[in-house]
Design an enzyme around this catalytic site. Sequence first.
Site, PDB file in Angstrom:
ATOM      1  N   ARG A 103      54.890  15.649 -61.975  1.00 26.51           N
ATOM      2  CA  ARG A 103      54.353  14.385 -61.441  1.00 26.51           C
ATOM      3  C   ARG A 103      53.627  13.626 -62.560  1.00 26.51           C
ATOM      4  NH1 ARG A 103      50.109  11.585 -61.609  1.00 26.51           N
ATOM      5  NH2 ARG A 103      48.868  13.435 -61.217  1.00 26.51           N
ATOM      6  N   ASP A 104      52.556  14.189 -63.118  1.00 26.64           N
ATOM      7  CA  ASP A 104      51.877  13.510 -64.231  1.00 26.64           C
ATOM      8  C   ASP A 104      52.847  13.402 -65.415  1.00 26.64           C
ATOM      9  OD1 ASP A 104      49.757  12.576 -65.996  1.00 26.64           O
ATOM     10  OD2 ASP A 104      48.359  13.493 -64.600  1.00 26.64           O
TER      11      ASP A 104
ATOM     12  N   HIS B 164      40.758  17.486 -62.614  1.00 27.33           N
ATOM     13  CA  HIS B 164      42.019  17.111 -63.262  1.00 27.33           C
ATOM     14  C   HIS B 164      41.665  16.468 -64.594  1.00 27.33           C
ATOM     15  CE1 HIS B 164      46.153  15.165 -63.243  1.00 27.33           C
ATOM     16  NE2 HIS B 164      45.502  14.236 -63.935  1.00 27.33           N
TER      17      HIS B 164
ATOM     18  N   HIS C 139      42.639  15.090 -68.724  1.00 29.45           N
ATOM     19  CA  HIS C 139      43.608  14.641 -69.736  1.00 29.45           C
ATOM     20  C   HIS C 139      43.020  14.966 -71.105  1.00 29.45           C
ATOM     21  CE1 HIS C 139      46.890  12.664 -67.570  1.00 29.45           C
ATOM     22  NE2 HIS C 139      45.983  12.526 -66.610  1.00 29.45           N
TER      23      HIS C 139
ATOM     24  N   HIS D 132      55.210  10.319 -66.059  1.00 30.38           N
ATOM     25  CA  HIS D 132      54.829   9.179 -66.920  1.00 30.38           C
ATOM     26  C   HIS D 132      55.390   9.382 -68.334  1.00 30.38           C
ATOM     27  CE1 HIS D 132      51.954   7.478 -64.087  1.00 30.38           C
ATOM     28  NE2 HIS D 132      51.275   8.604 -64.006  1.00 30.38           N
TER      29      HIS D 132
ATOM     30  N   SER E  51      41.033  10.515 -65.430  1.00 32.43           N
ATOM     31  CA  SER E  51      42.308   9.831 -65.701  1.00 32.43           C
ATOM     32  C   SER E  51      42.438   9.382 -67.150  1.00 32.43           C
ATOM     33  CB  SER E  51      42.428   8.585 -64.820  1.00 32.43           C
ATOM     34  OG  SER E  51      42.138   8.880 -63.490  1.00 32.43           O
TER      35      SER E  51
ATOM     36  N   TYR F 202      43.129   4.387 -68.560  1.00 34.02           N
ATOM     37  CA  TYR F 202      44.096   5.167 -67.793  1.00 34.02           C
ATOM     38  C   TYR F 202      45.197   5.763 -68.649  1.00 34.02           C
ATOM     39  CZ  TYR F 202      44.853   5.392 -62.879  1.00 34.02           C
ATOM     40  OH  TYR F 202      44.884   5.812 -61.605  1.00 34.02           O
TER      41      TYR F 202
HETATM   42  C1  LIG Z   1      48.767   6.565 -61.623  1.00 37.28           C
HETATM   43  C2  LIG Z   1      48.374   7.839 -60.982  1.00 37.28           C
HETATM   44  C3  LIG Z   1      47.706   8.719 -61.983  1.00 37.28           C
HETATM   45  O1  LIG Z   1      48.650   9.153 -62.948  1.00 37.28           O
HETATM   46  C4  LIG Z   1      47.045   9.867 -61.288  1.00 37.28           C
HETATM   47  C5  LIG Z   1      46.476  10.786 -62.280  1.00 37.28           C
HETATM   48  O2  LIG Z   1      47.050  11.816 -62.590  1.00 37.28           O
HETATM   49  C6  LIG Z   1      45.244  10.423 -62.987  1.00 37.28           C
HETATM   50  O3  LIG Z   1      44.550   9.476 -62.568  1.00 37.28           O
HETATM   51  O4  LIG Z   1      44.964  11.083 -63.994  1.00 37.28           O
HETATM   52 MN   LIG Z   2      46.604  12.488 -64.572  1.00 36.37          MN
END
Ligand SMILES: CC[C@H](O)CC(=O)C(=O)O
Ligand SMILES: [Mn+2]
Length: 338
Positions: free
Chosen positions: A17-18, A198, A200, A21, A171, A289
């Site tokens: 899912r991630d 979550h 990054h 992107h 995010s 983001y």
């Molecule tokens: C656009 C949704 C986003 O990728 C959700 C997510 O994984 C995040 O905000 O890190």
């Molecule tokens: Mn993400």
Amino acid sequence: MKRNSTEPIQITEVCLRDGSHAVAHQFTVEQVRAVTRALDEAGMHYIEVSHGDGLGGSTLQYGRSLVDEMKLIEAAVEQCSQSRIAVLLIPGIGTVHELKQAHSLGAKLVRVATHVTEADVSAQHIHFARELGMEALGFLMMAHSAPIDVLVEQAKLMESYGAQAVYVTDSAGTLLPEEVRARVRALRSSLSCEIGFHAHNNLSLAMANTLVAIEEGATRIDGSVRCLGAGAGNTQTEALIAVLQRMDMHLGIDLYKLMDLAEEVVAPIMHRVPEINKGSLSMGYAGVYSSFLLHAERAGKRFGIDPRDILMELGRRKAVGGQEDMILDVAASLHKNQ
Ligand SMILES: CC[C@H](O)CC(=O)C(=O)O
Ligand SMILES: [Mn+2]
């Protein structure tokens, strides 16, 4: 590590899912099948499958999927004998219609994602998911961008709608370990539901931040195999499992099988290696983001602007997920002012 929770830790693998992107939403059914089968064999708890921007995200604005995500969800469900398939839904991009469809195909859990100050738009979707008998969790995106009391207030709203966990979602990959600690601690002391995290890796802090979150009592934890996620990717799942095992936390996930799938199944499908480079580092630095990276690179090329300047300006404007159109706007105005 001394954990501030006795609940078991549950991992959600987000590479399908991630990571969508990172491959411009071009996953094929065969790729999803192969990754899901290997994750299931390794004993992964949850596997999230959706367009990168969640259900319904396949549009011109966010990037069209090569394959309808419902076909991908169906293919993933077919491969699972123990893992549960999760989906992501951003209200307004996805609707209860897509949620119903994903549930009918076998998705067991939905994470309803909103900007950190907009939890109120998740009420309908969380209620509906619970009525369907799905697990429903809240996902507060861009969690760095609101004061902690606002984060707590918004998380409480999600809990009041029926969310069984609420995530601190970094995010932009911009939170520092002590900022994660303060956020998870505040949520733990104000909510009764589980807390998730979550990350990054844009500032190379995903693992450190995840460990701090676990220490503070977060029990729903995200990772992506081989870091296949937006920007510099997420906390690397196979590394996380190895680190937790070194700390005597055994989650029933087979480390060797994860390592094998990372190298033999996931690496070959990656279009580019999610890494800390000038683009992802700028996002972590400016608080942008992670999913904006490819859009900013494309806009930079089109208007002859350094993508870092676009990302820094997006950070100044506090662009939120869903405002991908602003990327072109920023690039155009930087070009005009050159
Ligand atoms: C656009 C949704 C986003 O990728 C959700 C997510 O994984 C995040 O905000 O890190
Ligand atoms: Mn993400």
